[in-house]
Structures are given as C-alpha cells and as structure tokens.
Write a protein that holds these residues in place. Sequence first.
Motif, PDB file in Angstrom:
ATOM      1  N   ILE A   1      30.092  25.496  33.327  1.00  0.00           N
ATOM      2  CA  ILE A   1      29.845  26.937  33.279  1.00  0.00           C
ATOM      3  C   ILE A   1      30.659  27.663  34.335  1.00  0.00           C
ATOM      4  CG2 ILE A   1      28.092  28.728  33.639  1.00  0.00           C
ATOM      5  CD1 ILE A   1      26.040  26.799  32.464  1.00  0.00           C
ATOM      6  N   ALA A   2      30.710  27.080  35.539  1.00  0.00           N
ATOM      7  CA  ALA A   2      31.421  27.738  36.638  1.00  0.00           C
ATOM      8  C   ALA A   2      32.914  27.843  36.358  1.00  0.00           C
ATOM      9  CB  ALA A   2      31.185  26.973  37.937  1.00  0.00           C
ATOM     10  N   VAL A   3      33.519  26.730  35.928  1.00  0.00           N
ATOM     11  CA  VAL A   3      34.966  26.715  35.711  1.00  0.00           C
ATOM     12  C   VAL A   3      35.351  27.613  34.544  1.00  0.00           C
ATOM     13  CG1 VAL A   3      36.930  25.275  35.063  1.00  0.00           C
ATOM     14  CG2 VAL A   3      35.268  24.454  36.746  1.00  0.00           C
ATOM     15  N   HIS A   4      34.656  27.457  33.420  1.00  0.00           N
ATOM     16  CA  HIS A   4      35.004  28.271  32.252  1.00  0.00           C
ATOM     17  C   HIS A   4      34.629  29.735  32.460  1.00  0.00           C
ATOM     18  CE1 HIS A   4      36.379  25.037  29.608  1.00  0.00           C
ATOM     19  NE2 HIS A   4      35.376  24.302  30.084  1.00  0.00           N
ATOM     20  N   GLY A   5      33.542  29.959  33.194  1.00  0.00           N
ATOM     21  CA  GLY A   5      33.180  31.341  33.508  1.00  0.00           C
ATOM     22  C   GLY A   5      34.212  31.997  34.405  1.00  0.00           C
ATOM     23  N   ALA A   6      34.697  31.248  35.385  1.00  0.00           N
ATOM     24  CA  ALA A   6      35.724  31.780  36.280  1.00  0.00           C
ATOM     25  C   ALA A   6      37.024  32.033  35.526  1.00  0.00           C
ATOM     26  CB  ALA A   6      35.962  30.810  37.432  1.00  0.00           C
ATOM     27  N   ASP A   7      37.363  31.115  34.611  1.00  0.00           N
ATOM     28  CA  ASP A   7      38.580  31.309  33.816  1.00  0.00           C
ATOM     29  C   ASP A   7      38.481  32.573  32.975  1.00  0.00           C
ATOM     30  OD1 ASP A   7      39.693  29.038  34.852  1.00  0.00           O
ATOM     31  OD2 ASP A   7      39.112  27.753  33.167  1.00  0.00           O
ATOM     32  N   TYR A   8      37.292  32.820  32.430  1.00  0.00           N
ATOM     33  CA  TYR A   8      37.110  34.027  31.618  1.00  0.00           C
ATOM     34  C   TYR A   8      37.252  35.280  32.471  1.00  0.00           C
ATOM     35  CZ  TYR A   8      34.854  37.750  29.010  1.00  0.00           C
ATOM     36  OH  TYR A   8      34.590  38.958  28.403  1.00  0.00           O
ATOM     37  N   LEU A   9      36.631  35.270  33.640  1.00  0.00           N
ATOM     38  CA  LEU A   9      36.713  36.437  34.514  1.00  0.00           C
ATOM     39  C   LEU A   9      38.153  36.696  34.953  1.00  0.00           C
ATOM     40  CD1 LEU A   9      33.538  35.848  36.717  1.00  0.00           C
ATOM     41  CD2 LEU A   9      33.822  37.513  34.884  1.00  0.00           C
ATOM     42  N   LYS A  10      38.891  35.610  35.188  1.00  0.00           N
ATOM     43  CA  LYS A  10      40.293  35.780  35.552  1.00  0.00           C
ATOM     44  C   LYS A  10      41.090  36.361  34.385  1.00  0.00           C
ATOM     45  CE  LYS A  10      40.385  31.968  38.898  1.00  0.00           C
ATOM     46  NZ  LYS A  10      40.903  30.600  39.180  1.00  0.00           N
ATOM     47  N   SER A  11      40.742  35.928  33.172  1.00  0.00           N
ATOM     48  CA  SER A  11      41.486  36.401  31.997  1.00  0.00           C
ATOM     49  C   SER A  11      41.278  37.876  31.728  1.00  0.00           C
ATOM     50  CB  SER A  11      41.081  35.590  30.756  1.00  0.00           C
ATOM     51  OG  SER A  11      39.738  35.887  30.376  1.00  0.00           O
ATOM     52  N   VAL A  12      40.105  38.388  32.132  1.00  0.00           N
ATOM     53  CA  VAL A  12      39.839  39.823  31.949  1.00  0.00           C
ATOM     54  C   VAL A  12      40.023  40.575  33.257  1.00  0.00           C
ATOM     55  CG1 VAL A  12      38.281  39.443  30.007  1.00  0.00           C
ATOM     56  CG2 VAL A  12      37.353  39.493  32.330  1.00  0.00           C
ATOM     57  N   HIS A  13      40.639  39.900  34.240  1.00  0.00           N
ATOM     58  CA  HIS A  13      40.975  40.507  35.525  1.00  0.00           C
ATOM     59  C   HIS A  13      39.742  40.998  36.288  1.00  0.00           C
ATOM     60  CE1 HIS A  13      45.106  40.246  34.180  1.00  0.00           C
ATOM     61  NE2 HIS A  13      44.794  40.937  33.098  1.00  0.00           N
ATOM     62  N   MET A  14      38.638  40.255  36.181  1.00  0.00           N
ATOM     63  CA  MET A  14      37.429  40.574  36.952  1.00  0.00           C
ATOM     64  C   MET A  14      37.270  39.535  38.055  1.00  0.00           C
ATOM     65  SD  MET A  14      34.584  41.782  34.154  1.00  0.00           S
ATOM     66  CE  MET A  14      33.397  42.051  35.483  1.00  0.00           C
ATOM     67  N   THR A  15      38.104  39.638  39.053  1.00  0.00           N
ATOM     68  CA  THR A  15      38.056  38.671  40.145  1.00  0.00           C
ATOM     69  C   THR A  15      37.874  39.341  41.502  1.00  0.00           C
ATOM     70  OG1 THR A  15      40.470  38.740  40.371  1.00  0.00           O
ATOM     71  CG2 THR A  15      39.555  37.088  38.883  1.00  0.00           C
ATOM     72  N   GLY A  16      37.825  40.647  41.536  1.00  0.00           N
ATOM     73  CA  GLY A  16      37.740  41.363  42.797  1.00  0.00           C
ATOM     74  C   GLY A  16      36.323  41.581  43.262  1.00  0.00           C
ATOM     75  N   LEU A  17      36.194  42.495  44.196  1.00  0.00           N
ATOM     76  CA  LEU A  17      34.892  42.764  44.803  1.00  0.00           C
ATOM     77  C   LEU A  17      33.905  43.338  43.790  1.00  0.00           C
ATOM     78  CD1 LEU A  17      33.284  42.871  47.471  1.00  0.00           C
ATOM     79  CD2 LEU A  17      34.189  45.180  47.803  1.00  0.00           C
ATOM     80  N   GLY A  18      34.401  44.013  42.765  1.00  0.00           N
ATOM     81  CA  GLY A  18      33.523  44.658  41.792  1.00  0.00           C
ATOM     82  C   GLY A  18      32.571  43.693  41.122  1.00  0.00           C
ATOM     83  N   ILE A  19      33.032  42.462  40.874  1.00  0.00           N
ATOM     84  CA  ILE A  19      32.155  41.506  40.203  1.00  0.00           C
ATOM     85  C   ILE A  19      30.996  41.085  41.103  1.00  0.00           C
ATOM     86  CG2 ILE A  19      33.500  39.488  40.903  1.00  0.00           C
ATOM     87  CD1 ILE A  19      32.824  38.232  38.226  1.00  0.00           C
ATOM     88  N   LEU A  20      31.238  41.009  42.420  1.00  0.00           N
ATOM     89  CA  LEU A  20      30.151  40.689  43.345  1.00  0.00           C
ATOM     90  C   LEU A  20      29.150  41.829  43.430  1.00  0.00           C
ATOM     91  CD1 LEU A  20      31.942  38.826  46.275  1.00  0.00           C
ATOM     92  CD2 LEU A  20      30.053  37.959  44.896  1.00  0.00           C
ATOM     93  N   ILE A  21      29.642  43.062  43.400  1.00  0.00           N
ATOM     94  CA  ILE A  21      28.735  44.209  43.420  1.00  0.00           C
ATOM     95  C   ILE A  21      27.902  44.234  42.139  1.00  0.00           C
ATOM     96  CG2 ILE A  21      28.617  46.737  43.426  1.00  0.00           C
ATOM     97  CD1 ILE A  21      31.049  46.752  45.233  1.00  0.00           C
ATOM     98  N   GLY A  22      28.545  43.891  41.009  1.00  0.00           N
ATOM     99  CA  GLY A  22      27.795  43.788  39.757  1.00  0.00           C
ATOM    100  C   GLY A  22      26.714  42.725  39.842  1.00  0.00           C
TER     101      GLY A  22
END
Length: 508
Positions: free
Chosen positions: A368-389
């Motif tokens: 879940i972690a690896v594929h979830g991270a890959d998905y977030l990277k693919s949609v460019h959600m890797t910055g601080l905004g995802i932590l705030i979410g």
Amino acid sequence: MENLNELKSQRSLRILNAIERIGNRLPDPMMLFLSLAVMVILASVIAAHFGATVVYPASGKLLHIRSLLSDEGVVFILTHMLKNFTGFAPLGLVLGMMLGVGVAEQVGLLEALVKRTILNAPAWLITAAVAFSGIMMNIASDAAMIVLPPLAAMVFLSVGRHPIAGLMCGFASAGAGFTANLIIAGTDALLSGISTEAAKAVDPTMVVTPVDNWYFNIISVFMLTLISVWVTVKIVEPRLGHYKGEHMPDQTPLSDLEKRGLRNAGITAFVYLAGLVTWIMWPNSPLTNAHGGLIPSPFLKGIIPLILCFFIAVGIAYGKTIGVITSAKDVAKQMSTSIQGMSSYIVLIFFAAQFIAYFNWSHLGTWIAVHGADYLKSVHMTGLGILIGYIILTSLLNFLIVSGSAKWALEAPVFIPLFMQLGYSPAFVQVAYRIADSSTNIITPLNPYFVVILSFMKRYDKAAGIGTMISLLMPYTICFLAAWVVLFCLFFFTGLPIGPGVYPMLAH
C-alpha cells in the motif's frame, strides 16, 4: 433573526446527534482491531491469489504478498501471537512510565502541584497559569482532563471571573497538552513505539524515540499558552458575560503538611536532576556517546527509565511527608493501583499488536505504501499539501474514534510507510498526527471526559448543554489547529529539527 438562530442551533444539534449515533455504532476498540486483523487476513489471501508483488524499498528485493491462511501464515499466527504482544514496543514503555507517574499521581503530588501553581498566581496571571498547567499536566495522562478543569473554574470564580471560562480553558489546554510539553511524557513513549513498528515496514533499522518531537513540543507549549489566554479573554469570557450564579465551591488551599510535601518533593527533584546532570557531564560518562555528545547517546535511549525513577523519587518524598507512604508496601500499592487503570489499554494493545504484525508480515503495508506513494508522485501530490490534507483527515476522524493511541495504531502502519516513500521522516508524520488529534479531541461528544466536563458546567449553568460546550470550545480548536499548521509549515520550510538530530525530511 431569533428564528434563524434557533434554526441554525437545531441544525447543529442534529449534526452532533448524528455523529454521536454513528460513533456509538462503532465496535469497541478491541473488537475494531480484531475486525481489522480479520480484514487483513482476508486481504492477504486475495492479494496472494492474484500474485500481487512489491519492490522492497530498503533492498530493492521483489516481495510477494503472503497469505496469512497459507501453511506459513497459519504457523506465523499461532507461534508469534504472544511475541507480537510482549514485543510490541509501546507496551513496555507506557507501563514503565505509569509505574513512576502512578506513584506521583496516587499520593496526590500532581494535584497539589497544580493547585499550588494556580492558587499562588496573581489574578492577571490566572489564565496563563491555568493554560500552562493544563498543557504540562499531560504527564498524568487523562488525569489532567478531570483534575484541572474544575479546579480552574473554582479559581476563576474566586477572583470574580466566570467559572465556566476557567473550566473551558482548563479542559482545552489539557486536551491540547498531549502534543505539547517541556519534558518527555508517556504520550511520547506510546506514539513513538507505534511509529517505530510502522516504520520498520520500509526500513527495519528505523527507530522513532520518545524525544523525536521534543523541540516541536517545547515551542508548542508557549504558543498554546498564549493562544489559550487570548481565546479565553477575548472570545469566551465576553460571550459568557458576568457570572450571576449562586454556586460557590469550597476553596481548599494546601495544608501546611502538603506544602512541606511539595517542598521535600522539590528538593528531591533538584537533587535528582543535579545528580543526573553531573553524571552526564562526568568525563567518559556512560550516558554519552563516544564523542561525549548526547545525539545519539545511551542517555536518550534510556530516558524513559530515568523519568520513571524521577517520578518514583519525588512521589515517595511527597508521600512520606504527608504520611501516605510509610513503607515499601505502600509504594508497591500505589504502583499496582496505577497499573490497574491500564487494564483496558493492555487488552487493546494485544489486538492492535496482532493487526500490525499481520499487516507487516503479509507485506500489505509495504504494498500500500509503495503503490500509494507512486500514485501520489504520478499526480504530483508530494509536497506539504498532502501532509496538511492528512492533518485535516485525522482531525475529522476524532469524531468517530476518540482514543489517540488506537487511532494512531490504525493510521501509522499505512501513513508512515507511505510518507517515508515520499521522503518524510516518520517522526514528522507523527507530529502531523499529534496536532490533528489534539486539536479536535475536546469537541467530540464521544470523548469520555466531555460528559464529565459538561456535568461540571451544569453546576454553574443548569441550562447549558452539548451545543453550549461545543460552541465555547470551538474557538480553541480552530485557533489551536490553525496555529499548529503554521508552526508545522515553518519547521518544514526552514528545515529546523523537530527533535534532537531529527528533521522533517529523511535525507537531511
């Protein structure tokens, strides 16, 4: 306008009632973890059947999802059940802390200390004293939620201020205190243990220590104290107006014997800390590392036993002075009483440990972690905004799952490995969780202490209800959360350490 306000009030109450009904339908936390463990077993069977795989981040090795109902899985479940429980990191840390804090709490030291701090403060410092005491008192865990608020109400009333304002300030500060303290508390030990277990899904050598959020927590103490004072004086008290009730609580200042107990406890604390500092500074001290530093060091790794001994020492000093402790049997009795109160936690941890162990053994957490991270990277959600979410999501989950440790035990195995894949330190993810949990736990009616504080409020205002309490506490929640998010972003953008040698990002 009155009809409109009444309609809005009724709508708010319907929403709160709906949240309460949904929350009441959730199973007991023990059954919740048992259900999740069953779900993990079933998910592992399905994933293994379809040949799901994941590349292990630490070694680059290809891992297959393992079925927990395979021969190997069944053997793991049966042979590791007790090991999962006894080897679960938070268990020993929390119970060890409670042995020491329990002595200080049972003999009355913590309550006397808070009372001395508040009653001796000048009138203009009352609010700050209440807020600071509430935040710091989380060393007594949930006791802060019960002891401090009614005492704060009494103090406010004694200086001619509205007692409900003191009640709300004390309760809000005590709730927020689980993410703020000048010293290491049991919460730090509990959460860091769970974080360590979750982080091992990505890096088996990763360890999150109880001091990893310390710098962030220290700054939070002073920030929250100022905010509590401002909200109380500028928002809560003006809305309440002048108190016109007739209820005057008994004021029971400390007796001379209790004052002597505090004095002796203070002397003991000074001697203990002075001895500890001397030991650390001694040439070739075993508490320092090979270079004579403290980051990392045996001192930081062994800080929980040192805190345990500190509370036992000051608790004994106070207890012997006031006559509560006359022999070693009394000390053992106080420890036993404090551990008895942890029985529900022990039961919860048994099932939580199985869930996390199954999650990690099956490799589902890593998948879940690896594929979830890959998905977030693919949609460019890797910055601080995802932590705030993530912070917002967790703050909302407080309305359904109140227990902070239970919620973190649910979230950590998923979110810590996921965010580690994006380069964030597990300790920084833990900070995000803590500020979300501490901001909204005071306004959920499912909080077991919510009803207790509501009963205290009714002593001063019989017409007060859940809506009244929510509306008075909401400003604290909003201001705490907003200020914490700003502080969180400040640490992120500046790269300042959140604890000794610990930074927001892994690659510092």
